[in-house]
Design a protein around this motif. Structure first.
Motif, PDB file in Angstrom:
ATOM      1  N   PHE A   1      10.191  -2.708  61.251  1.00  9.39           N
ATOM      2  CA  PHE A   1      11.200  -3.440  60.469  1.00  9.39           C
ATOM      3  C   PHE A   1      10.483  -4.300  59.427  1.00  9.39           C
ATOM      4  O   PHE A   1       9.328  -4.672  59.608  1.00  9.39           O
ATOM      5  N   HIS A   2      11.213  -4.631  58.341  1.00  9.35           N
ATOM      6  CA  HIS A   2      10.668  -5.600  57.388  1.00  9.35           C
ATOM      7  C   HIS A   2      11.474  -6.891  57.475  1.00  9.35           C
ATOM      8  O   HIS A   2      12.504  -6.941  58.151  1.00  9.35           O
ATOM      9  N   HIS A   3      11.011  -7.923  56.739  1.00 10.37           N
ATOM     10  CA  HIS A   3      11.644  -9.245  56.892  1.00 10.37           C
ATOM     11  C   HIS A   3      12.259  -9.761  55.587  1.00 10.37           C
ATOM     12  O   HIS A   3      12.440 -10.972  55.426  1.00 10.37           O
ATOM     13  N   HIS A   4      12.594  -8.847  54.657  1.00 10.14           N
ATOM     14  CA  HIS A   4      13.137  -9.343  53.384  1.00 10.14           C
ATOM     15  C   HIS A   4      14.502 -10.000  53.536  1.00 10.14           C
ATOM     16  O   HIS A   4      14.940 -10.720  52.644  1.00 10.14           O
ATOM     17  N   LEU A   5      15.182  -9.733  54.662  1.00 13.99           N
ATOM     18  CA  LEU A   5      16.477 -10.398  54.860  1.00 13.99           C
ATOM     19  C   LEU A   5      16.301 -11.719  55.628  1.00 13.99           C
ATOM     20  O   LEU A   5      17.276 -12.377  55.968  1.00 13.99           O
TER      21      LEU A   5
ATOM     22  N   VAL B   1       7.451  -2.993  68.811  1.00 14.02           N
ATOM     23  CA  VAL B   1       8.148  -3.389  67.587  1.00 14.02           C
ATOM     24  C   VAL B   1       7.111  -3.893  66.596  1.00 14.02           C
ATOM     25  O   VAL B   1       6.429  -4.886  66.858  1.00 14.02           O
ATOM     26  N   ASN B   2       6.960  -3.162  65.483  1.00 10.29           N
ATOM     27  CA  ASN B   2       6.064  -3.593  64.406  1.00 10.29           C
ATOM     28  C   ASN B   2       6.951  -4.117  63.276  1.00 10.29           C
ATOM     29  O   ASN B   2       7.505  -3.350  62.492  1.00 10.29           O
ATOM     30  N   ALA B   3       7.118  -5.437  63.243  1.00  8.17           N
ATOM     31  CA  ALA B   3       7.982  -6.075  62.239  1.00  8.17           C
ATOM     32  C   ALA B   3       7.106  -6.930  61.328  1.00  8.17           C
ATOM     33  O   ALA B   3       6.235  -7.646  61.816  1.00  8.17           O
ATOM     34  N   SER B   4       7.345  -6.846  60.020  1.00  8.95           N
ATOM     35  CA  SER B   4       6.465  -7.622  59.147  1.00  8.95           C
ATOM     36  C   SER B   4       6.563  -9.110  59.476  1.00  8.95           C
ATOM     37  O   SER B   4       5.572  -9.816  59.413  1.00  8.95           O
ATOM     38  N   SER B   5       7.741  -9.575  59.870  1.00  2.00           N
ATOM     39  CA  SER B   5       7.879 -10.945  60.391  1.00  2.00           C
ATOM     40  C   SER B   5       9.054 -11.011  61.353  1.00  2.00           C
ATOM     41  O   SER B   5      10.006 -10.243  61.229  1.00  2.00           O
ATOM     42  N   ILE B   6       8.964 -11.944  62.280  1.00  4.95           N
ATOM     43  CA  ILE B   6      10.050 -12.209  63.231  1.00  4.95           C
ATOM     44  C   ILE B   6      10.593 -13.604  62.935  1.00  4.95           C
ATOM     45  O   ILE B   6       9.835 -14.586  62.936  1.00  4.95           O
ATOM     46  N   PHE B   7      11.901 -13.652  62.653  1.00  5.43           N
ATOM     47  CA  PHE B   7      12.550 -14.948  62.417  1.00  5.43           C
ATOM     48  C   PHE B   7      13.353 -15.352  63.655  1.00  5.43           C
ATOM     49  O   PHE B   7      13.540 -14.548  64.577  1.00  5.43           O
TER      50      PHE B   7
ATOM     51  N   ALA C   1      16.192  -1.834  56.338  1.00  8.99           N
ATOM     52  CA  ALA C   1      17.433  -2.408  55.812  1.00  8.99           C
ATOM     53  C   ALA C   1      17.297  -2.532  54.300  1.00  8.99           C
ATOM     54  O   ALA C   1      16.320  -3.090  53.817  1.00  8.99           O
ATOM     55  N   VAL C   2      18.284  -2.004  53.558  1.00 10.61           N
ATOM     56  CA  VAL C   2      18.182  -2.085  52.092  1.00 10.61           C
ATOM     57  C   VAL C   2      19.517  -2.492  51.481  1.00 10.61           C
ATOM     58  O   VAL C   2      20.568  -1.980  51.858  1.00 10.61           O
ATOM     59  N   PRO C   3      19.484  -3.407  50.519  1.00  6.47           N
ATOM     60  CA  PRO C   3      20.708  -3.864  49.843  1.00  6.47           C
ATOM     61  C   PRO C   3      21.377  -2.792  48.986  1.00  6.47           C
ATOM     62  O   PRO C   3      22.533  -2.938  48.616  1.00  6.47           O
ATOM     63  N   ALA C   4      20.650  -1.705  48.657  1.00  2.00           N
ATOM     64  CA  ALA C   4      21.259  -0.613  47.892  1.00  2.00           C
ATOM     65  C   ALA C   4      20.510   0.669  48.188  1.00  2.00           C
ATOM     66  O   ALA C   4      19.282   0.675  48.295  1.00  2.00           O
ATOM     67  N   ALA C   5      21.262   1.769  48.338  1.00  6.82           N
ATOM     68  CA  ALA C   5      20.632   3.074  48.541  1.00  6.82           C
ATOM     69  C   ALA C   5      21.576   4.142  48.015  1.00  6.82           C
ATOM     70  O   ALA C   5      22.787   3.918  47.891  1.00  6.82           O
ATOM     71  N   ASP C   6      21.019   5.316  47.687  1.00  5.86           N
ATOM     72  CA  ASP C   6      21.882   6.463  47.402  1.00  5.86           C
ATOM     73  C   ASP C   6      21.839   7.438  48.580  1.00  5.86           C
ATOM     74  O   ASP C   6      21.156   7.181  49.578  1.00  5.86           O
ATOM     75  N   ASN C   7      22.569   8.525  48.469  1.00  3.63           N
ATOM     76  CA  ASN C   7      22.729   9.425  49.615  1.00  3.63           C
ATOM     77  C   ASN C   7      21.460  10.191  49.975  1.00  3.63           C
ATOM     78  O   ASN C   7      21.398  10.845  51.005  1.00  3.63           O
ATOM     79  N   MET C   8      20.424  10.117  49.117  1.00  2.00           N
ATOM     80  CA  MET C   8      19.163  10.780  49.425  1.00  2.00           C
ATOM     81  C   MET C   8      18.090   9.795  49.874  1.00  2.00           C
ATOM     82  O   MET C   8      16.969  10.187  50.152  1.00  2.00           O
ATOM     83  N   GLY C   9      18.435   8.498  49.866  1.00  3.85           N
ATOM     84  CA  GLY C   9      17.507   7.515  50.415  1.00  3.85           C
ATOM     85  C   GLY C   9      16.718   6.704  49.411  1.00  3.85           C
ATOM     86  O   GLY C   9      15.946   5.830  49.809  1.00  3.85           O
ATOM     87  N   ASN C  10      16.871   6.984  48.110  1.00  2.00           N
ATOM     88  CA  ASN C  10      16.290   6.059  47.131  1.00  2.00           C
ATOM     89  C   ASN C  10      16.875   4.674  47.414  1.00  2.00           C
ATOM     90  O   ASN C  10      18.096   4.558  47.570  1.00  2.00           O
TER      91      ASN C  10
END
Lengths: 468, 468
Positions: free
Chosen positions: A25-29, A53-59, A124-133
């Motif tokens: 997981f990443h921690h941008h959220l 669990v390899n998370a860039s950060s744990i909040f 987790a991403v704030p925006a994506a298209d149906n192919m994953g960009n």
């Protein structure tokens, strides 16, 4: 053709997640993240156990992970930062395998080099298209840069993108390319915008902070590095921002045009870009709404990923071209080793993040910290744990004076000549202890609760359980 | 810190280039490229022999490579395209090891998967900074996209960036990140701008070309694919551009808003973007000055690399989302296999480029070609060599009628219902031969001069020497 699957559960099944594997997981959220908990609940529900669990950060929003530890769903954690709520529990020794702490540059290195392989990355991403960009710049949960998620996407065996904002193909300005993505899942919300970025980041008004900030700006001014092409990184803390504020005044007055500002980016760095103090911002993470708006609209505000920011596994990273960084510390010892992992009582409440990376890459690494916090002195004979080795630290700035690492003879002379209050770090320690008294010696337990791994993938230090 | 070294020779020495290794090049400077020749001359001068040259394409400006072949400096060539001057020499059998032809998507796949490892990549770039961040968008030799060079940068053991335009760090909008670059070399000029991109690409005025173009546009109109969200790729040939022109009229008249135009991009596709026919252009290579200007300034004109464009080695590529592609052929056989590698006499004069990739990915792959060229019919019983397998070809459009691959029963009905001149490909062959006469049977030599490797890395066909 589309990679959208009906549910998170279907994506987890399709990805072939099994007992003993590693998820990431990443921690941008940040403290607004819903996704780590959501995914771990689904995994637990599927009866899968013994995960790393390899998370860039744990909040602290991720505190439910403690239940998954108790139920053996999670048996190891790798991260670069752990907030104090979860950290305090870890410090009591609840996990058999120690947490592995890495740096923001070391984590993607170790992923890229196969030292810490990821089976399934949940991004987790704030925006994506149906192919994953995927991008962090658009949508109700916009967080700006997605820099810490890119290595996971590039090197994980399976990649699941989770979004609350499916946009038409092709999504422009992606941080993560469809070439790396297996499945796309839509959910109602990936996070709480109030926790993802702060509305504003504020400069300190605390007199001690302002004194330190003023000294820090003077150290930079007289370091010989402040000239056209200057590059700079600082954190989001109040005193760091105040130092940037003083620096901005000097740069504008002396008409110095820097090349870039780096790191996690605040609205304050955006103001410096817009004022002409820098040509570019290189942004691995946005700290506030102003930074998010700027990275979306200003072509000179550039998204970089953690590999580009700070990874020693590749041919170079932006930190290698950095002039000055201002960093914090919970403790620093007389060899200039810095602790940012534990508080002075030994409880985990942080982590290196990019601390070690920026320290190693920069020409001048400055720590600013008050002489003491809650009557506990900052300068110690020996830190609880070494987060960043003293050889990479150049200067310690406190309100009671400035200590320069003895390796920097020329810098010491420059700062003395400028009339700054330079003193030996041992003298600074004595001066502090004259106020606070001598602190009690450390009482470490005998159980390793965390290993600190250097940015180069080597063991750096061990954190032991806390004995009350 | 800087990666700039004094000379190309120093960079070659530092990179450790030795006999028997593989060097690589890209073809974005097309027939204006100075760099491949410059590098090979330096290598020859250093006495290094028995090299494999993996170049995304070989143009006739690279004819000096024939001397290096004669002197055993170069003993094997891997490429996706070879122009007729060099191709004719190869076709006479001057090399012991056959040339390996790949596709624009297959080449980066095979590089990424380690099937064709690169020891040293030489990457000509119109702009770079001192750490190797590189872009094709700026400078006197601007070529726009650097899409074909990215896999070389990512996966080669050593990467040397060669530029005539060193810009301040950090270079914005890089196609190649410093994370991949070992050395930077500056030279007076990387190419001749007149040969890099053409001033304009022009629509055909030839009546045969216009008839084919009109048919092609009608096929698209009645295919069922032309609706909002439509995506399209076409080449830079006069008839293909005329087809795009007719298509544009239809789209504007019917207010159809496509999603993206893909591929090598011409000014004509830029006009379609600007007219609102597409939301985005996805650009792996710029063919003319207008495309270069657009990719530099229009955020909806997006640079992609060859992995993103067409590589089957990763999770998906843009071609997988493509609706319609218009492609050419030197020959097509009654099983719809297409030859774009040799002329009708068997001499090498081209290559797949993205032909096979776009054919495999698209929903509708249309070949447009005249019934005959120089009295040699296009439709054959069997092509000289299979560049793209017939199973990936849907329609052949000629001025004498339209042949639909029998696998497409529904499409055949749609086009017949629209009143288009549909006929069996065998009937089209007979109709042509009634004009041209039956061509002489092929006379292939017995020496393999080239192997065609499919986009999936499998042997597809062999090209033999030409017997006069």
């Amino acid at each position: 053709m589309s990679k959208v699957v009906k549910s998170l559960k279907e994506a987890i099944r399709n990805a072939g997640l099994k007992d003993g594997m590693t998820v990431s997981f990443h921690h941008h959220l940040r403290n607004g993240d819903y996704v780590l908990n959501m995914v771990m609940d689904e995994i637990a529900d599927l009866g899968i156990k013994d995960l790393t669990v390899n998370a860039s950060s744990i909040f602290d929003v991720h505190a439910p992970i403690l239940n998954h530890i108790e139920n053996n769903v999670v048996t190891q954690i790798l991260c670069n930062y752990m907030a104090s709520g979860v950290g305090r529990a870890i410090s009591t020794g609840i996990m058999e395998k120690p947490v592995q702490f890495r740096t923001h540059g070391g984590r993607p290195s170790d992923i890229a080099l196969g030292r810490t392989p990821i089976d399934v990355a949940f991004i987790a991403v704030p925006a994506a298209d149906n192919m994953g960009n995927a991008s962090g710049k658009f949508g109700p949960s916009a967080c700006g840069s997605l820099g810490y998620a890119v290595a996971d996407a590039m090197f994980a065996k399976k990649v699941i993108v989770i979004t609350d904002n499916l946009m038409p193909y092709p999504l422009p300005d992606w941080a993560i390319s469809e070439t790396y993505v297996d499945y796309v899942v839509t959910v109602d919300a990936i996070g709480d915008p109030k926790g993802i970025v702060s509305g504003t980041t504020k400069i300190t008004r605390d007199p001690v902070g302002l004194v330190m900030a003023s000294y820090a700006a003077q150290v930079i001014k007289h370091s010989g590095l402040l000239k056209d092409g200057f590059s700079f990184q600082t954190g989001a803390g109040g005193a760091s921002l105040a130092a940037a504020s003083f620096l901005k005044e000097i740069m504008l007055k002396e008409k110095i045009r820097g090349s870039f500002g780096l790191g996690g980016i605040t609205g304050y760095m955006v103001e410096m870009l817009e004022a002409g103090c820098f040509e570019k911002l290189m942004d691995v993470q946005c700290f506030d709404l102003k930074a998010v708006e700027s990275i979306r609209s200003n072509p000179n505000h550039i998204e970089i990923n953690a590999l580009q920011y700070a990874s020693p596994a590749f041919k170079s990273a932006v930190v290698d071209s950095l002039d000055v960084v201002i960093l914090g510390a919970t403790e620093i010892d007389t060899d200039f080793n810095v602790n940012v992992h534990t508080d002075s009582n030994g409880y985990i409440m942080g982590g290196s993040g990019g601390h070690s990376d920026a320290a190693a890459g920069s020409k001048l690494c400055m720590i600013i910290a008050p002489m003491f916090r809650a009557r506990l002195p900052i300068v110690r004979d020996r830190v609880h744990c070494v987060s960043t080795p003293g050889q990479d630290i150049d200067v310690l700035v406190t309100q009671g004076g400035i200590a320069v690492n003895p390796k920097n003879a020329e810098l010491t002379e420059r700062l003395k000549a400028a009339g700054l209050p330079i003193l030996d770090i041992r003298a600074l320690k004595e001066k502090t202890e004259a106020i606070t008294g001598t602190p009690d010696p450390l009482r470490k337990g005998d159980r390793a609760v965390a290993q600190i791994v250097s940015r180069y993938g080597e063991p750096l230090d061990t954190i032991y359980n806390v004995v009350d």
